[in-house]
Design a protein around this motif. Structure first.
Motif, PDB file in Angstrom:
ATOM      1  N   GLU A 108     -43.508  42.795   8.001  1.00 15.64           N
ATOM      2  CA  GLU A 108     -43.915  43.788   8.998  1.00 15.64           C
ATOM      3  C   GLU A 108     -44.678  43.116  10.136  1.00 15.64           C
ATOM      4  OE1 GLU A 108     -46.494  47.971   9.260  1.00 15.64           O
ATOM      5  OE2 GLU A 108     -46.129  46.990   7.326  1.00 15.64           O
ATOM      6  N   ASN A 111     -42.217  41.330  12.225  1.00 19.43           N
ATOM      7  CA  ASN A 111     -41.483  42.278  13.076  1.00 19.43           C
ATOM      8  C   ASN A 111     -42.333  42.699  14.266  1.00 19.43           C
ATOM      9  OD1 ASN A 111     -39.122  42.322  11.537  1.00 19.43           O
ATOM     10  ND2 ASN A 111     -39.889  43.944  10.178  1.00 19.43           N
ATOM     11  N   ASN A 112     -43.636  42.905  13.967  1.00 16.61           N
ATOM     12  CA  ASN A 112     -44.531  43.228  15.081  1.00 16.61           C
ATOM     13  C   ASN A 112     -44.627  42.048  16.049  1.00 16.61           C
ATOM     14  OD1 ASN A 112     -45.104  45.743  13.984  1.00 16.61           O
ATOM     15  ND2 ASN A 112     -46.895  45.001  12.835  1.00 16.61           N
ATOM     16  N   GLU A 115     -41.668  41.942  18.131  1.00 12.01           N
ATOM     17  CA  GLU A 115     -41.749  42.910  19.226  1.00 12.01           C
ATOM     18  C   GLU A 115     -42.645  42.364  20.345  1.00 12.01           C
ATOM     19  OE1 GLU A 115     -40.020  45.657  19.609  1.00 12.01           O
ATOM     20  OE2 GLU A 115     -39.005  45.219  17.704  1.00 12.01           O
ATOM     21  N   LYS A 203     -38.994  34.597   9.693  1.00 10.62           N
ATOM     22  CA  LYS A 203     -38.365  35.809   9.161  1.00 10.62           C
ATOM     23  C   LYS A 203     -37.398  35.468   8.039  1.00 10.62           C
ATOM     24  CE  LYS A 203     -35.965  40.001  10.547  1.00 10.62           C
ATOM     25  NZ  LYS A 203     -35.343  40.762  11.636  1.00 10.62           N
TER      26      LYS A 203
END
Length: 481
Positions: A108, A111-112, A115, A203
């Motif tokens: 998570e 993923n942040n 972004e 990732k």
């Protein structure tokens, strides 16, 4: 005077015949008692043999109980080992779940970060695009103005040394700016690529880690499921062993009770033998006294005959008449004695009902015991009686035991010898007992009261008949009167 002597002789003769018949009866009684003593002694031997068999069965049951305990200990150890493995496995699963949660948090966060990088990449791309436009314009300008020659002309066109310095500084500044732009441009491109690669690598690494953790968790869950199955299997085995041990324990108690009852039956049988022998001795003494009396009567009779013969030697017809009268009297007494010893035939039943009440359960295998559950043999019959109902002996006998008897609660056992066959009757779940071990009882005699003691679900009488001694239960109903 002659008639008196002859009448006295006839009476003595009739009395002598009567004594002979009584002696025959006594002899028959002695023979019967002798036979009964022999039967009781044979029964005593059988009881001792049966008690030996029960002792052997008891030892075998003890061995089975010890083996069962060893198996329980082994299974219990296995259960403890499996429990320990389950605890460790559950802890490992929780650890893996924590690591998976942490990995999910990393994913998570990545993923942040992705972004954020996307936003940074947009800024970098815009910046690179602006620089590329600027550099493109600079290149076009340099190309149009002669590139490096133009900078040289600027420097050589100086009007003074100071102007030369100023122009050289300006050119250097411009060239440094161009170089900085290029370096920044290249650095931004490199940073952009590195950031993309770093995020992608991270990732992939985290996702691989998550896959590995999920796989490890699945293995642990599978191991836990396997251990759960093993634990259930061991617990089922332990339950079966405990149930088997309970049955063996109950059997052991039954064997111990059976031993106690057989010991009591031996004592009761010894007492019955003693009573029969005493009765035989009494009858033998009585017979001896009768034989002595008969001898005295014979002597007296002989003396009377001799006197009668001496006094009636001159009158033979009178003696014949007296003999005829004597024979007639003798036949009459003999017939009377025979009628008094007439044998009567008893009914086919040997035992009377011990209490008043309806039949509520019969002899045989039960599908489910009302207290213990499971298929159990019902060794007798049940009579529905209220607590306190009078209990009577089902036949003549000697009390073997009177007291607590396991699941039967307060109970009485009585030993009987009927028509050359030995029996034991059992009366269970009593509220009170009014006889004691070794006591002789008669059929119909009050021996206690019915109740609801022991393994019982309500007031009733449990009644058993064992043929040939305790441990050989038979259906009582065919033997009841």
């Amino acid at each position: 005077m002659k008639k008196v002597y002859l009448g006295t002789f006839a009476a003595v003769l009739a009395t002598t015949i009567g004594f002979v018949n009584v002696d025959n009866v006594s002899a028959e009684s002695i023979d019967e008692l002798e036979k009964k003593v022999n039967e009781l002694e044979e029964e005593q031997s059988d009881l001792e043999s049966e008690r030996g068999n029960v002792e052997s069965d008891k030892e075998k049951t003890e061995e089975e109980m010890n083996e069962n305990e060893n198996q329980q200990n082994t299974v219990n150890q296995e259960i403890n080992t499996i429990d320990e493995k389950l605890t460790n496995t559950q802890n490992d699963i929780q650890t893996k779940e924590t690591e998976i949660d942490e990995t999910n948090q990393e994913i998570e966060d990545l993923n942040n970060r992705i972004e954020e990088l996307k936003e940074e990449i947009v800024v970098l791309e815009d910046r690179i695009e602006e620089r590329e436009k600027l550099l493109k314009n600079r290149l076009v300008s340099l190309q149009q103005n002669g590139g490096g020659m133009k900078y040289l002309e600027v420097i050589l066109g100086s009007q003074s040394f100071g102007d030369f310095i100023n122009r050289s500084s300006a050119v250097n500044t411009i060239m440094d700016q161009d170089k900085s732009i290029m370096e920044a441009h290249n650095a931004d491109k490199k940073a952009l690529e590195e950031s993309k690669q770093e995020v992608e690598d991270s990732k992939v690494e985290v996702e691989d880690k998550k896959v590995a953790l999920e796989s490890q968790k699945e293995e642990l869950v599978a191991l836990k499921s396997q251990l759960d199955d093993q634990l259930d299997e061991r617990k089922t085995m332990m339950a079966e062993l405990e149930e088997e041990y309970g049955d063996l324990e109950e059997e052991m108690l039954t064997k111990e009770e059976e031993q106690e009852i057989l010991r009591a039956e031996e004592e009761a049988n010894k007492k019955a033998i003693e009573l029969a022998q005493n009765k035989k001795s009494d009858l033998e003494q009585e017979q001896l006294e009768r034989e002595r009396e008969r001898e005295r009567e014979r002597v007296a009779q002989a003396e009377q005959e001799k006197a009668a013969e001496e006094e009636s030697s001159s009158d033979s017809n009178s003696g014949s008449s007296s003999n005829s009268s004597s024979a007639s009297d003798s036949g009459s007494d003999s017939g009377s004695n025979s009628g008094g010893n007439e044998v009567t035939t008893s009914s086919s039943g040997k035992f009377s009902m011990p209490a008043s009440g309806p039949l509520t359960d019969t002899f045989g295998m039960r599908d489910s015991h009302p207290v213990y559950g499971g298929a159990k043999m019902h060794n007798g019959i049940d009579l529905g009686t209220s607590t306190g109902t009078t209990l009577r002996a089902a036949a003549d006998g000697v009390v073997s035991t009177a007291g607590s008897m396991g699941g039967l609660g307060n109970a009485i056992t009585i030993s009987h010898s009927i028509d050359g066959q030995t029996y034991t009757t059992v009366y269970g779940h009593l509220s009170s007992i009014s006889v004691s071990s070794g006591q002789t009882v008669s059929e119909g005699q009050t021996i206690g009261a019915t109740g609801n003691t022991g393994a019982s679900t309500g007031p009733h009488l449990h009644f058993e008949i064992h043929k040939g001694g305790y441990g050989n239960a038979i259906d009582p109903l065919p033997l009841m009167k």
